[in-house]
Motif scaffolding. Structure first.
Motif, short mmCIF file in Angstrom:
data_model
loop_
_atom_site.label_atom_id
_atom_site.label_comp_id
_atom_site.label_asym_id
_atom_site.label_seq_id
_atom_site.Cartn_x
_atom_site.Cartn_y
_atom_site.Cartn_z
N LEU A 762 16.01 51.64 -26.59
CA LEU A 762 16.67 52.86 -26.14
C LEU A 762 17.26 52.65 -24.75
CD1 LEU A 762 17.34 55.86 -26.52
CD2 LEU A 762 15.12 56.40 -25.48
N GLN A 763 18.56 52.95 -24.63
CA GLN A 763 19.26 52.88 -23.35
C GLN A 763 20.21 54.06 -23.24
OE1 GLN A 763 20.80 48.75 -24.01
NE2 GLN A 763 19.88 48.30 -22.02
N TYR A 764 20.87 54.16 -22.10
CA TYR A 764 21.81 55.25 -21.88
C TYR A 764 23.10 54.69 -21.27
CZ TYR A 764 17.64 58.04 -22.53
OH TYR A 764 16.50 58.59 -23.05
N LYS A 765 24.21 55.12 -21.83
CA LYS A 765 25.51 54.75 -21.28
C LYS A 765 25.99 55.90 -20.40
CE LYS A 765 30.27 53.51 -22.55
NZ LYS A 765 31.22 53.35 -23.66
N VAL A 766 25.99 55.64 -19.11
CA VAL A 766 26.36 56.66 -18.13
C VAL A 766 27.83 56.43 -17.76
CG1 VAL A 766 25.78 57.70 -15.92
CG2 VAL A 766 24.01 56.57 -17.26
N THR A 778 34.44 55.08 -15.76
CA THR A 778 33.57 53.96 -15.36
C THR A 778 32.22 54.16 -16.04
OG1 THR A 778 34.66 53.80 -13.22
CG2 THR A 778 32.50 52.76 -13.43
N SER A 779 31.72 53.11 -16.66
CA SER A 779 30.49 53.23 -17.44
C SER A 779 29.48 52.19 -16.99
CB SER A 779 30.77 53.06 -18.94
OG SER A 779 31.66 54.06 -19.39
N MET A 780 28.22 52.54 -17.16
CA MET A 780 27.12 51.62 -16.87
C MET A 780 26.00 51.92 -17.86
SD MET A 780 25.72 49.21 -15.09
CE MET A 780 26.69 49.06 -13.60
N VAL A 781 25.53 50.88 -18.53
CA VAL A 781 24.41 51.02 -19.46
C VAL A 781 23.14 50.73 -18.69
CG1 VAL A 781 23.33 50.16 -21.56
CG2 VAL A 781 25.82 50.40 -21.44
N VAL A 782 22.20 51.70 -18.72
CA VAL A 782 20.96 51.57 -17.97
C VAL A 782 19.79 51.64 -18.93
CG1 VAL A 782 21.95 52.58 -15.90
CG2 VAL A 782 20.83 54.07 -17.55
N ALA A 783 18.65 51.21 -18.44
CA ALA A 783 17.44 51.22 -19.25
C ALA A 783 16.97 52.65 -19.48
CB ALA A 783 16.36 50.39 -18.57
N VAL A 797 33.57 65.54 -4.11
CA VAL A 797 34.70 65.44 -5.05
C VAL A 797 34.18 65.76 -6.44
CG1 VAL A 797 36.33 63.85 -6.13
CG2 VAL A 797 35.96 63.76 -3.67
N PRO A 798 34.88 66.58 -7.24
CA PRO A 798 34.40 66.89 -8.60
C PRO A 798 34.52 65.67 -9.50
CG PRO A 798 36.54 67.91 -8.19
CD PRO A 798 36.10 67.33 -6.89
N TYR A 799 33.48 65.45 -10.28
CA TYR A 799 33.43 64.34 -11.22
C TYR A 799 33.14 64.87 -12.62
CZ TYR A 799 33.51 60.46 -7.88
OH TYR A 799 33.88 59.54 -6.95
N LEU A 800 33.74 64.21 -13.60
CA LEU A 800 33.39 64.45 -15.00
C LEU A 800 32.34 63.41 -15.38
CD1 LEU A 800 36.90 65.13 -16.55
CD2 LEU A 800 35.22 66.79 -15.77
N ILE A 801 31.28 63.87 -16.02
CA ILE A 801 30.11 63.03 -16.29
C ILE A 801 29.72 63.18 -17.75
CG2 ILE A 801 27.70 62.61 -15.68
CD1 ILE A 801 28.37 64.06 -13.01
N LYS A 802 29.29 62.08 -18.33
CA LYS A 802 28.69 62.16 -19.67
C LYS A 802 27.67 61.04 -19.80
CE LYS A 802 32.68 59.71 -21.76
NZ LYS A 802 33.73 59.78 -22.79
N VAL A 803 26.61 61.35 -20.54
CA VAL A 803 25.52 60.40 -20.76
C VAL A 803 25.28 60.30 -22.26
CG1 VAL A 803 23.12 59.81 -20.28
CG2 VAL A 803 24.48 61.00 -18.54
N GLN A 804 25.40 59.08 -22.79
CA GLN A 804 25.28 58.85 -24.23
C GLN A 804 24.09 57.94 -24.49
OE1 GLN A 804 28.60 56.77 -25.97
NE2 GLN A 804 28.30 57.72 -27.98
N ALA A 805 23.27 58.32 -25.47
CA ALA A 805 22.12 57.50 -25.84
C ALA A 805 22.57 56.40 -26.80
CB ALA A 805 21.04 58.36 -26.49
N LEU A 806 21.89 55.26 -26.75
CA LEU A 806 22.14 54.17 -27.69
C LEU A 806 20.86 53.38 -27.84
CD1 LEU A 806 23.77 51.11 -26.06
CD2 LEU A 806 23.50 53.19 -24.71
#
Length: 1193
Positions: A762-766, A778-783, A797-806
């Motif tokens: 299980l990881q997360y793509k941020v 910009t993406s980073m896969v973390v533990a 500064v406003p940022y758009l964010i999403k976190v996807q599980a994999l």
């Protein structure tokens, strides 16, 4: 006879007594002063360093530098620092502060300054009158994370089967970075025996395959200290497939040649590496020539290409051979390892406490490779240039002291150094001349059970070390050494205490400076015994059983008896009853069987006795069983699919109550072993169930049956069923993006639990990008974590964010996009155009221009007004300035300041507030409040009454609220029928505090109304009453009835003829009135209640009579009662000033006011205006916004 202890002579103890003695033993070493608070209050001690920063101190350049140095000593030491060998004057550097009572330095580089400026070698010195201790040399270096040098990388093309080395060559950072290889999708590149990363960060291919072709071999360097990651330019590799490729024997890619050398320091991790190329892929083996590898300290890493030995020692030196082998041959490489050693302690010097004339030694023994050099310092100065001391002799690593004196006290430093490092130890020599002290409390009472050991403490201190003597009884009864044991810490042990051991023991401590003694009392108690123990019992179910436990004990001790069942407390059941000597169990059932224990406790000992209770059936005929069902059994899993399975079972006996339903539970042995969860329920007539399953769960199931009496025990667990892994069904929730610093974005989320992961890995793509920019995601896969920090962002500064599980099976569905912001910073600009409009004497309105949104640099919280009263315009006395704060939420540009003091000089400024804090203050604006009406005079007293005059004394108002113009005094007489006479109005100059009224009627009550005036109007009034005397006897005390006025001692009116005649007339009049009242009462006449009520009304609120303009009747049936509720006149008839009712607490947001959009208060100002007395004054000032005026009687 006396028993003497000559220290340090030691009495030998038997092994059986050692544990008990060690429990109470308090050894007094010649090296340490006992930590007794009373003792330490007046004992001097040289400094000792207790805490310091590490020798190699790498700091974060984004945070303040804190260099620790803590020390103890008596008197408390002072601290100083050197930097690069010279004195560091911290007073000349405004960024450097030293913690109070400590030597710890703080360098404030967050506000200004650079960390590089403070690089260097620092050393702390702690000094008092007994010597100086020094810290290690603390090397300060800021961490560095440099960028990769730009380079143009050509595409690498090679044939299938060839070897390849992809260089990383990361930038040199401090500390060195962690290297790893990933692709453009931030996926780690797979490694194996064929492909692996070397210790230098290069990526080695023993042979390449067509699938190694890719455009994005990227080397990453992670600098943990600064939490940054740098990446190298991507390397492109293309592998050309060849129809045939030649196999070849191994050759080494690293290290080169047949032999190499490696040097490592003792205690570190020894890492040896061999990476070979060849086709097929070679396998690596390791051996040590002329020896074996240490079993518990040897580890293989990187597919056995790296050999690691932890906690390496000199014995690990030698030749290590790595062998690379494949089907075509083998090759070996010899690494010659030499283990060096930085200095390490054999014997570190210890603190030494000596008395004058004694001898001692300081030993500093260290080892290393090469052998370290030992050098001594005295109070931080090399001992060669320190003042001579005839009592000191240096012999290499030992300092020998003989016949020391008090001046010999100092702190010695031992430095052991070689080319690989150094050790520095402080050890003080403290020469003390102290008479004996006994630290054990006087007249301590020890109580011991007979036939057990008794230990009598006598903790002591002195310098020289005292001798201890013990006496028994006032006459010094003999203590024979064969029945007593004496310990080095002064404790007297009686191995087997008897009744005749009871008595008073005296401990005497002596040295050449004096003597101290202490009395210890010992009492021997009889042991507690159980003389009647509970007995084994067999009883039938439903009957009653009794256990007996009779205890005998010392008559001075109070025992408590407790019963246990199976070594636990008795069940909280009314069937169990306990009296003095018995435990009774009524209506015994099968669960009552077991072991019952009686425990008798006193403060000194405890005893216990047990008995077993066996419960049998009352009759052989079994009664019908009405109980919960027996558990189901024979569970079976069928139709096993990825997302479902069928469970079947056989019901147990329903115990004469039909089963209504079955409850099915599951256990996930992979993620939550031992924890059972509810799965589903089915009707009692059903014995199968189709169960829905989740991926990657190791299921076990159990079933429970339910009837009207309750739920059965669970069945045995079914066989385990592991479902296949799948991609996650859902993404993390609670995704947020908030900055913790002005230059970062902290992305957080609630991670999936193990059950929701649906598979391993299980990881997360941020992913993130600026909302208003054109940048790609910009993406980073973390533990499997719950936070990721993006550094180097612009502020707020406003940022758009999403976190996807994999997981290893794939990605979850596309996640929702969340809006976040990078970190806030303090606002840059103060509000402008601040101006003040004074509404009245207690209220002002403030206006300002809004701050531009870009300069706020955060979420606008509102505006904050700081205002304070500089001085009063009436007194011109300055006082302590107390600043008040009001916060106005949102984007308001004006607000009201309530509760101001009239006729005062105020200053204010305005600041904008965001989530980080306040911005700079606007320029101060000053304003003055106009005059207001004064408060009531602080007091009013009537003094010196005479036959026809009264003197009034008063204190000015505590809050004049302006310049007093005059006082107004109104008064009117009250006759014997409580009617108010004509009102007299008198103006008194403002500078007066005393006034005498003359030509008054004698023996007459007067009521006074008194208030002050300013240009704004009249203030609150106070009232008072007084009576002129019949003669010159005196005034009626305010708190006593008129009938209690003091009689005159100058004229005896009782003997005057006119007085006797007057009294006779009064008596006759009273008799006539009584007769008239009696006649009217018998006729049924009504008492004029309404008239009485009117007569008792407060004259201040009575209307004036229309015919003569005078006040209505004043009536008080009890003239001499205290004033009515609402009067501000206390019992002593001194009117005290009222406290101001203005308070910011009345306005919301705690100390910060709550306002409507226009700045006005929520709610309305309200207050009832009390009625004034006749010819009363009305204030020209507007009503107070806080409280309405109170009325006075």
């Amino acid at each position: 006879m006396q028993l003497k202890i000559m220290m340090p002579k030691k009495k030998h103890l038997s092994a059986s007594r050692a544990p008990l003695i060690l429990f109470l033993c308090q050894m007094i070493s010649a090296l340490e002063v006992p930590l007794d608070p009373k003792l330490l209050e007046d004992l001097v001690q040289p400094p000792t360093i207790t805490q310091q920063s590490p020798k190699d101190y790498i700091i974060d350049p984004r945070e303040n530098i804190v260099i620790q140095c803590e020390a103890k000593g008596k008197p408390p030491p002072s601290f100083s620092w050197t930097r690069n060998g010279t004195h560091f004057d911290i007073d000349k550097d405004p960024l450097v502060t030293m913690k109070s009572g400590s030597g710890t330095l703080t360098v404030n580089i967050m506000s200004e300054g650079k960390a590089e400026t403070y690089e260097g070698v620092y050393q702390c010195t702690a000094r008092n009158e007994r010597g100086a201790a020094i810290s290690n040399n603390i090397v300060i270096r800021p961490s560095r994370s440099p960028l990769w040098t730009k380079e143009k990388l050509e595409r690498i093309t090679l044939r299938n089967g060839q070897s390849l080395v992809l260089p990383c060559r990361p930038p040199v950072g401090l500390p060195p970075p962690i290297i790893f290889w990933m692709d453009n999708s931030f996926q780690r590149l797979p490694q194996s025996e064929r492909v692996s990363q070397g210790l230098n960060g290069d990526l080695y291919f023993s042979n390449v395959l067509p699938e190694d072709t890719r455009e994005d071999y990227i080397c990453y360097a992670r600098f943990n200290h600064t939490q940054t990651i740098q990446q190298k330019q991507p390397i492109s590799v293309k592998v050309i497939s060849a129809k045939s490729h030649r196999e070849r024997p191994p050759t080494f890619l690293t290290p080169e040649g047949n032999a190499s050398r490696k040097e490592e320091l003792r205690g570190n991790v020894l890492s040896l590496e061999c990476i070979a190329e060849g086709l097929p892929t070679p396998i690596i083996y390791w051996i040590k020539e002329d020896g074996t590898l240490p079993i518990n300290r040897t580890f293989y890493r990187n597919f056995k290409k790296t050999l690691q030995i932890v906690q390496v020692t000199e014995a690990d030196s030698g030749n290590y051979q790595c062998i690379a082998k494949n089907a075509l041959g083998a090759i070996h490489h010899v690494i010659s390892v030499t283990v060096k050693a930085a200095p390490y302690w054999i014997i570190a010097p210890q603190n030494l406490v000596l008395s004058p004339g004694e001898d001692g030694t300081l030993i500093c023994r260290a080892n290393g490779n090469p052998k370290p050099r030992i050098s001594w310092l005295l109070n931080g100065v090399p001992i060669e240039i320190a003042p001579d001391d005839p009592s000191r002799k240096i012999d290499g690593d030992t300092i020998i002291f003989s016949n020391v004196q008090e001046r010999s006290s100092a702190v010695y430093q031992c430095n052991a150094s070689n080319e690989y490092g150094y050790l520095l130890a402080n050890a003080f020599v403290n020469v003390l001349a102290e008479p004996p002290r006994i630290l054990t409390s006087a007249d301590t009472l020890y109580q011991v059970i007979a036939n057990r050991p008794a230990l009598l403490d006598c903790a002591f201190f002195g310098s020289p070390l005292p001798t201890i003597e013990w006496f028994k009884g006032a006459k010094g009864s003999a203590l024979r050494e064969d029945i007593y044991v004496l310990h080095e810490n002064g404790t007297l042990e009686i191995p087997v205490a008897q009744k005749d051991s009871t008595g008073t023991y005296t401990c005497v401590a002596r040295n050449k400076l004096g003597m101290a003694k202490n009395d210890i009392h010992l009492e021997i108690k009889d042991p507690t015994r159980i003389i009647k123990q509970p007995e084994y019992a067999v009883v039938q179910r439903g009957s009653t059983v009794s256990f007996e436990c009779i205890v005998k004990h010392d008559h001075t001790l109070i025992p408590t008896v407790m019963w246990l069942k199976d070594h636990r407390e008795l069940p909280s059941d009314g069937r169990f009853t306990v009296d003095k000597d018995h435990l009774v169990v009524a209506d015994v059932n099968d669960d009552d069987g077991g072991t019952y224990t009686c425990v008798a406790n006193t403060t000194l000992d405890n005893v216990s006795a047990s008995a077993v209770l066996r419960v049998v059936a009352p009759t052989p005929t079994p009664a019908p069983i009405y109980d919960v069902p027996n558990p189901p059994f024979d569970l079976e899993l069928t139709d096993q699919l990825d997302r479902s399975v069928q469970l079947s079972w056989t019901p147990g006996d329903d115990n004469n109550s039909p089963i209504s339903k079955f409850i099915i539970e599951y256990e996930d042995a992979m993620h939550e072993p031992g924890l059972w969860h509810h799965q589903t329920e089915v009707p009692g007539a059903q014995t199968t169930a189709q169960l829905k399953l989740s991926p990657y769960v190791n299921y076990s199931f159990r079933v429970m049956a339910v009837n009207s009496l309750g739920r059965s025990l669970p069945s045995e667990a079914s066989e385990q069923y592991l479902t296949k892994a799948a991609e996650p069904d859902k993404n993390p929730t609670a995704v947020e993006g908030l900055g913790s610093e002005p230059d970062n974005l902290v992305i957080t989320w609630k991670p999936l639990n193990g059950f929701e992961s649906n598979g391993p890995g299980l990881q997360y793509k941020v992913s993130w990008r600026q909302k208003d920019g054109d940048d790609e995601w910009t993406s980073m896969v973390v533990a499997d974590v719950s936070k990721y920090i993006v550094s180097g962002t612009p502020t707020f500064v406003p940022y758009l964010i999403k976190v996807q599980a994999l997981n290893d099976a794939g990605f979850a569905p596309e996640p929702a996009v969340v809006l976040g912001h990078s970190g806030e910073d303090l606002p840059m600009v103060a509000p402008g155009n601040v101006h003040v409009n004074v509404v009245n004497s207690t209220l002002a309105e403030v206006h300002w221009d809004p701050v531009p949104l870009k300069s706020i640099r955060g979420h606008l919280q509102g505006y904050r007004i700081y205002y304070w009263k500089a001085q009063s315009l009436s007194t011109r006395n300055r006082r302590h300035i107390e600043k008040k704060i009001l916060t106005f939420q949102g984007s308001k540009t004006h607000g009201m300041l309530p509760g101001l003091e009239p006729f005062s000089h105020y200053t204010l400024n305005v600041r904008v507030v965001n989530g980080k804090g306040e911005g700079p203050a606007s320029p101060d604006r000053v304003f003055n409040t106009p005059e207001g009406v004064p408060s009531a005079p602080s007091s009013l007293k009537i003094v010196n009454p005479t036959l026809d005059s009264l003197t009034l004394e008063w204190e000015p108002p505590s809050h004049p609220n302006g310049v007093l113009t005059e006082y107004t005094l109104k008064y009117q007489p009250i006759n014997s029928t409580h009617e108010l006479g004509p009102l007299v109005d008198l103006k008194i100059p403002a500078n007066k505090t005393r006034w005498t009224l003359k030509n008054l009627n004698f023996s007459t009550r007067y009521k006074f109304y008194f208030y002050a005036q300013t240009a704004a109007g009249s203030g609150n009034q106070i009232t008072e009453e007084a009576i002129t005397t019949v003669d010159e006897a005196g005034i009626l005390p305010p708190d006593v009835g008129a009938g209690k006025a003091m009689a005159s001692r100058q004229v005896d009116i009782a003997t005057q003829g006119w007085f006797i005649g007057l009294m006779c007339a009064v008596a006759l009049l009273i008799l006539i009135l009584l007769i008239v009242c009696f006649i009217r009462r018998n006729k049924g006449g009504k008492y004029p209640v309404k008239e009485k009520e009117d007569a008792h009304a407060d004259p201040e609120i009575q209307p004036m009579k229309e015919d003569d303009g005078t006040f209505g009747e004043y009536s008080d049936a009890e003239d001499h009662k205290p004033l009515k509720k609402g009067s501000r006149t206390p019992s002593d008839r001194t009117v005290k000033k009222e406290d101001s009712d203005d308070s910011l607490v009345d306005y919301g947001e705690g100390v910060n006011g709550q306002f409507n959009e226009d700045g006005s208060f929520i709610g309305q100002y309200s207050g009832k205006k009390e009625k004034e007395p006749a010819e009363g004054n009305e204030s020209s000032e507007a009503p107070s916004p806080v409280n309405a005026m109170n009325s006075f009687v």
